[in-house]
Write a protein that holds these residues in place. Structure first.
Motif, short mmCIF file in Angstrom:
data_model
loop_
_atom_site.label_atom_id
_atom_site.label_comp_id
_atom_site.label_asym_id
_atom_site.label_seq_id
_atom_site.Cartn_x
_atom_site.Cartn_y
_atom_site.Cartn_z
N ARG A 59 0.70 -1.27 -0.19
CA ARG A 59 0.02 -0.09 0.00
C ARG A 59 1.04 1.22 -0.07
O ARG A 59 1.96 1.23 0.26
N TYR A 60 0.35 2.37 -0.42
CA TYR A 60 0.97 3.72 -0.19
C TYR A 60 1.59 3.93 0.89
O TYR A 60 1.27 3.68 2.17
N GLY A 61 3.03 4.30 0.86
CA GLY A 61 3.41 4.58 2.09
C GLY A 61 4.36 3.88 2.71
O GLY A 61 5.09 4.02 3.47
N ILE A 108 6.94 2.88 -1.47
CA ILE A 108 5.68 2.68 -2.47
C ILE A 108 4.84 3.77 -2.49
O ILE A 108 4.41 4.25 -1.49
N VAL A 109 4.75 4.22 -3.47
CA VAL A 109 3.67 5.52 -3.96
C VAL A 109 2.89 5.18 -5.16
O VAL A 109 3.02 4.29 -5.82
N ALA A 110 1.80 6.15 -5.33
CA ALA A 110 1.32 6.19 -6.79
C ALA A 110 2.17 6.45 -7.85
O ALA A 110 2.96 7.46 -7.65
N LEU A 139 1.54 0.22 -8.63
CA LEU A 139 2.02 1.02 -7.53
C LEU A 139 3.56 1.25 -8.11
O LEU A 139 4.29 0.38 -8.71
N ASP A 161 2.94 10.06 4.07
CA ASP A 161 2.65 11.67 3.72
C ASP A 161 4.02 12.46 4.06
O ASP A 161 4.29 13.33 3.34
N GLU A 171 6.59 12.10 1.39
CA GLU A 171 6.24 12.53 0.23
C GLU A 171 6.14 14.04 0.59
O GLU A 171 6.60 14.90 -0.80
#
Length: 192
Positions: free
Chosen positions: A105-107, A128-130, A151, A170, A173
């Motif tokens: 999953r993201y992050g 992992i990011v979009a 991903l 976040d 990011e």
């Protein structure tokens, strides 16, 4: 399950390179017996960069489900300077991390993902990011049983990995957006 042809077509569409017939290789690990396919596209999204994608990661049950009960799966993509010819190994490492129960999953920080990417790597971990490197989007692919998303794995330093683990994805990011590092260079200086 999304078959490899559909996954390949979706990755190429996301890269903005439909119609290519890339050479697909296989990555495996003797310890667990995991295998995954992968390919790269040179000069993508720009000259001097290479884009990479897994094929077959979507066969792994991540433990995530849609509201309707479909299994949520993923394929991993990434991008680096064309001199980094072992980037696909990091995507395979990430696949094996998920196969062994790690989150997709993201992050998420994937410790050691880029440790074998080459000499002088200062960014041995993955984040992992979009997907953000390509002009096209990577639409999800859905069938009767699964919902597959794409991903991106970004190489990060040890200090950046620790920051994401302590403060959330976040927060890292936000540092990237503020400082605008060259995320395609696996020898870049840490932002933290």
């Amino acid at each position: 399950m999304v078959d490899d042809y559909a996954a390949l077509a979706n990755s190429l569409a996301g890269f903005g390179r439909t119609g290519l017939d890339p050479n697909v290789g296989t990555y495996s690990t003797a310890e667990s017996g995991h295998r995954v396919g992968g390919f790269s596209v040179a000069d993508c999204p720009d000259e001097g960069l290479t884009s990479w994608s897994t094929l077959g990661t979507n066969r792994i049950d991540t433990g995530y489900r849609t509201a309707s009960g479909k299994m949520v799966t993923a394929e991993f993509v990434g991008c680096a300077g064309s001199g980094w010819d072992r980037f696909g190994t990091a995507l395979a490492f990430c696949t094996f991390f998920v196969a062994d129960g790690g989150p997709s999953r993201y992050g998420t920080v994937v410790r050691g993902a880029f440790q074998h990417a080459g000499e002088g790597v200062s960014t041995p971990h993955g984040f992992i990011v979009a997907p953000f490197c390509w002009p096209e989007t990577f639409p999800s692919v859905e069938d009767d049983d699964t919902y597959t998303v794409w991903l991106q794995l970004v190489p990060i330093t040890a200090a950046e990995a620790l920051h994401a683990e302590q403060h959330g994805g976040d927060a890292l990011e936000n540092v990237f957006e503020e400082r605008q590092p060259d995320l395609f260079d696996l020898r870049r200086t840490s932002l933290l």
